[in-house]
Design an enzyme around this catalytic site. Structure first.
Site, mmCIF file in Angstrom:
data_model
loop_
_atom_site.group_PDB
_atom_site.id
_atom_site.type_symbol
_atom_site.label_atom_id
_atom_site.label_comp_id
_atom_site.label_asym_id
_atom_site.label_seq_id
_atom_site.Cartn_x
_atom_site.Cartn_y
_atom_site.Cartn_z
ATOM 1 N N CYS A 118 1.033 -1.365 0.010
ATOM 2 C CA CYS A 118 0.007 -0.071 0.102
ATOM 3 C C CYS A 118 0.838 1.375 0.036
ATOM 4 C CB CYS A 118 -0.940 -0.033 1.121
ATOM 5 S SG CYS A 118 -1.961 -1.644 1.257
ATOM 6 N N HIS A 258 -2.944 6.723 3.627
ATOM 7 C CA HIS A 258 -3.670 5.511 2.684
ATOM 8 C C HIS A 258 -4.803 5.197 3.516
ATOM 9 C CE1 HIS A 258 -3.991 1.692 1.702
ATOM 10 N NE2 HIS A 258 -3.576 1.136 2.765
ATOM 11 N N ASN A 288 -10.088 -0.253 0.784
ATOM 12 C CA ASN A 288 -8.634 -0.021 0.887
ATOM 13 C C ASN A 288 -7.958 -0.844 -0.411
ATOM 14 O OD1 ASN A 288 -5.690 -0.644 0.940
ATOM 15 N ND2 ASN A 288 -5.959 -1.250 2.944
HETATM 16 O O1 UT7 Z 1 -3.233 -1.572 4.065
HETATM 17 C C1 UT7 Z 1 -3.026 -2.256 5.146
HETATM 18 C C2 UT7 Z 1 -4.171 -3.311 5.092
HETATM 19 N N1 UT7 Z 1 -4.543 -3.821 6.573
HETATM 20 C C3 UT7 Z 1 -5.078 -3.014 7.633
HETATM 21 O O2 UT7 Z 1 -5.047 -1.718 7.566
HETATM 22 C C4 UT7 Z 1 -5.951 -3.727 8.468
HETATM 23 C C5 UT7 Z 1 -5.842 -2.932 9.925
HETATM 24 N N2 UT7 Z 1 -6.755 -3.707 10.811
HETATM 25 C C6 UT7 Z 1 -8.107 -3.297 10.729
HETATM 26 O O3 UT7 Z 1 -8.562 -2.526 10.059
HETATM 27 C C7 UT7 Z 1 -9.163 -3.893 11.818
HETATM 28 O O4 UT7 Z 1 -7.974 -4.972 12.736
HETATM 29 C C8 UT7 Z 1 -10.086 -4.869 11.057
HETATM 30 C C9 UT7 Z 1 -10.898 -4.045 10.518
HETATM 31 C C10 UT7 Z 1 -9.487 -5.791 10.328
HETATM 32 C C11 UT7 Z 1 -10.836 -5.742 12.360
HETATM 33 O O5 UT7 Z 1 -11.131 -4.826 13.222
HETATM 34 P P1 UT7 Z 1 -10.912 -5.265 14.829
HETATM 35 O O6 UT7 Z 1 -11.599 -3.846 15.507
HETATM 36 O O7 UT7 Z 1 -9.449 -5.214 14.953
HETATM 37 O O8 UT7 Z 1 -11.668 -6.425 15.064
HETATM 38 P P2 UT7 Z 1 -10.940 -7.623 15.808
HETATM 39 O O9 UT7 Z 1 -10.071 -8.233 14.492
HETATM 40 O O10 UT7 Z 1 -10.662 -7.370 17.091
HETATM 41 O O11 UT7 Z 1 -12.398 -8.479 15.729
HETATM 42 C C12 UT7 Z 1 -13.637 -8.387 16.694
HETATM 43 C C13 UT7 Z 1 -14.558 -9.352 16.576
HETATM 44 C C14 UT7 Z 1 -13.924 -10.883 16.441
HETATM 45 O O12 UT7 Z 1 -14.941 -11.488 16.991
HETATM 46 P P3 UT7 Z 1 -14.818 -12.153 18.521
HETATM 47 O O13 UT7 Z 1 -13.652 -12.734 18.556
HETATM 48 O O14 UT7 Z 1 -14.636 -10.983 19.287
HETATM 49 O O15 UT7 Z 1 -15.896 -12.897 18.825
HETATM 50 C C15 UT7 Z 1 -13.857 -11.119 15.017
HETATM 51 O O16 UT7 Z 1 -14.264 -12.321 14.621
HETATM 52 O O17 UT7 Z 1 -15.186 -9.003 15.228
HETATM 53 C C16 UT7 Z 1 -15.118 -10.603 14.361
HETATM 54 N N3 UT7 Z 1 -15.183 -10.043 13.110
HETATM 55 C C17 UT7 Z 1 -16.225 -9.735 12.339
HETATM 56 N N4 UT7 Z 1 -17.663 -9.580 12.775
HETATM 57 C C18 UT7 Z 1 -18.247 -9.111 11.706
HETATM 58 C C19 UT7 Z 1 -13.971 -9.889 12.372
HETATM 59 N N5 UT7 Z 1 -14.534 -9.389 11.211
HETATM 60 C C20 UT7 Z 1 -15.769 -9.368 11.167
HETATM 61 C C21 UT7 Z 1 -16.660 -8.888 10.140
HETATM 62 N N6 UT7 Z 1 -18.110 -8.929 10.476
HETATM 63 N N7 UT7 Z 1 -16.421 -8.612 8.719
#
Ligand code: UT7
Length: 339
Positions: A118, A258, A288
């Site tokens: 990115c 970004h 993204n």
């Molecule tokens: O260019 C660089 C590319 N990457 C990035 O920039 C990624 C950076 N990270 C992020 O943007 C965030 O970490 C995410 C958007 C990927 C995830 O958000 P988060 O607030 O960090 O969520 P998390 O991974 O802590 O997950 C929280 C919960 C989990 O469930 P449990 O374990 O609490 O029961 C996940 O399984 O949300 C769940 N979850 C979802 N729920 C509904 C993960 N993805 C989803 C989804 N819909 N799409």
């Protein structure tokens, strides 16, 4: 960094963007994945993204954006002395994507690809400036991605984030009344390669039936780790680049981060003390788009009149690697069109 005594006054003289035809909304995704529009919007700020159709590829999107950039610069393909394509979703493993794009555009110059994920467009932009200062009058830079091709459609953690698109710029020497590229900061923390990437298809893990079965040809990501590191990396890279230009955050008219996650953007902007009213955000519409993200945001703000000649622009990318790349720009007062 700008070399003392350099008087080539490089600037972006033309720009263009390209998007695939198909829009995929959060509701579209929630029909096949266990997710909701509310979850995606609250956690990421994304409402929709564009996905390439079968006949749209990284090279076709790149060529479309590049054609627009060349025309806007008032140039012809023969005027381009070098093309750099930034992409982490290449047309194929070999030859490089630039070969396909150059053929499509009718270029006769050299070309190469940069893969800094990115951060790729900003990396390519700064390399282009170096080449322009060293005697290539017009360098074409393209950031183009088809992230939809490497995302596991069944992985709700990544399938919601990414989109496809392209942005292109012509960097020209002797193009502005003042130097437009004030400083840069390019970095890579290779200790973080495991938190975001595509494992299979390279030298370490060649593609096989086994890698197909395990889904190793798709993006794997530790979202929380990327999130934490990204905020810090963006803030530190922006500060280093501004220091090199003898500027502070108060001097920044427009911050172009970004477009990965609205929470990363607001956290970084807040730590840099840059108001969200001076921060360009368009990830709600595009998701993204990796190396296309910064040109899509930058040129949207130029085209709608937010960014004006003389404005100081701080553009910062971060991505797999973990790479960071920042450019401090002064938007040019004159372009080839108006000369
Ligand atoms: O260019 C660089 C590319 N990457 C990035 O920039 C990624 C950076 N990270 C992020 O943007 C965030 O970490 C995410 C958007 C990927 C995830 O958000 P988060 O607030 O960090 O969520 P998390 O991974 O802590 O997950 C929280 C919960 C989990 O469930 P449990 O374990 O609490 O029961 C996940 O399984 O949300 C769940 N979850 C979802 N729920 C509904 C993960 N993805 C989803 C989804 N819909 N799409």
């Amino acid at each position: 960094m700008t070399q003392p005594g350099s008087n080539s006054h490089c600037a972006i003289t033309g720009w263009g963007v390209a998007l695939p035809t198909t829009i995929v909304t959060n509701d579209d995704l929630s029909r096949r994945l266990e997710t909701t529009d509310a979850w995606i919007y609250e956690r990421t700020g994304i409402r929709q993204r564009f996905f390439a159709n079968d006949d749209e590829t990284t090279a076709t999107l790149a060529a479309q954006a590049a054609r627009a950039a060349i025309a806007r610069a008032g140039l012809f393909p023969n005027d381009i002395g070098l093309m750099i394509v930034a992409t982490c979703t290449p047309e194929q493993l070999m030859p490089h994507t630039g070969a396909f794009v150059g053929h499509e555009l009718g270029l006769s110059c050299g070309s190469f690809d940069i893969n800094a994920a990115c951060s790729g467009f900003v990396y390519a932009l700064e390399v282009a400036v170096g080449m322009a200062r060293n005697g290539i009058p017009n360098v074409l830079v393209v950031g183009s991605e088809t992230m939809s091709r490497i995302v596991d459609p069944d992985d709700r953690a990544t399938a919601i984030l990414f989109g496809d698109g392209a942005g292109a710029a012509v960097v020209s020497a002797h193009a502005s009344e003042f130097e437009s590229f004030l400083s840069n900061d390019l970095g890579c923390d290779g200790s973080a390669t495991a938190i975001l990437g595509v494992l299979a298809g390279g030298s370490k893990l060649p593609s096989s039936q086994k890698t197909l079965d395990s889904g190793d040809h798709f993006i794997s990501m530790n979202g929380q780790e990327v999130f934490k590191r990204a905020v810090l990396a963006v803030v530190e890279s922006c500060q280093r680049a501004l220091n090199r230009a003898s500027l502070t955050c108060d001097d920044v008219d427009w911050f172009i981060p970004h477009q990965a996650n609205i929470r990363i953007i607001t956290a970084a902007a807040s730590r840099l003390n840059i108001a969200m009213s001076r921060t360009v955000v368009n990830l709600d519409r595009y998701g993204n788009t990796s190396s296309a993200s910064i040109p899509l945001a930058l040129f949207e703000a130029v085209d709608d009149g937010r960014i004006r000649p003389g404005d100081t622009v701080l553009a910062c990318g971060f991505g797999a690697g973990l790479t960071t790349a920042t450019s401090v720009l002064r938007w040019p007062a004159t372009t080839k069109e108006s000369r």
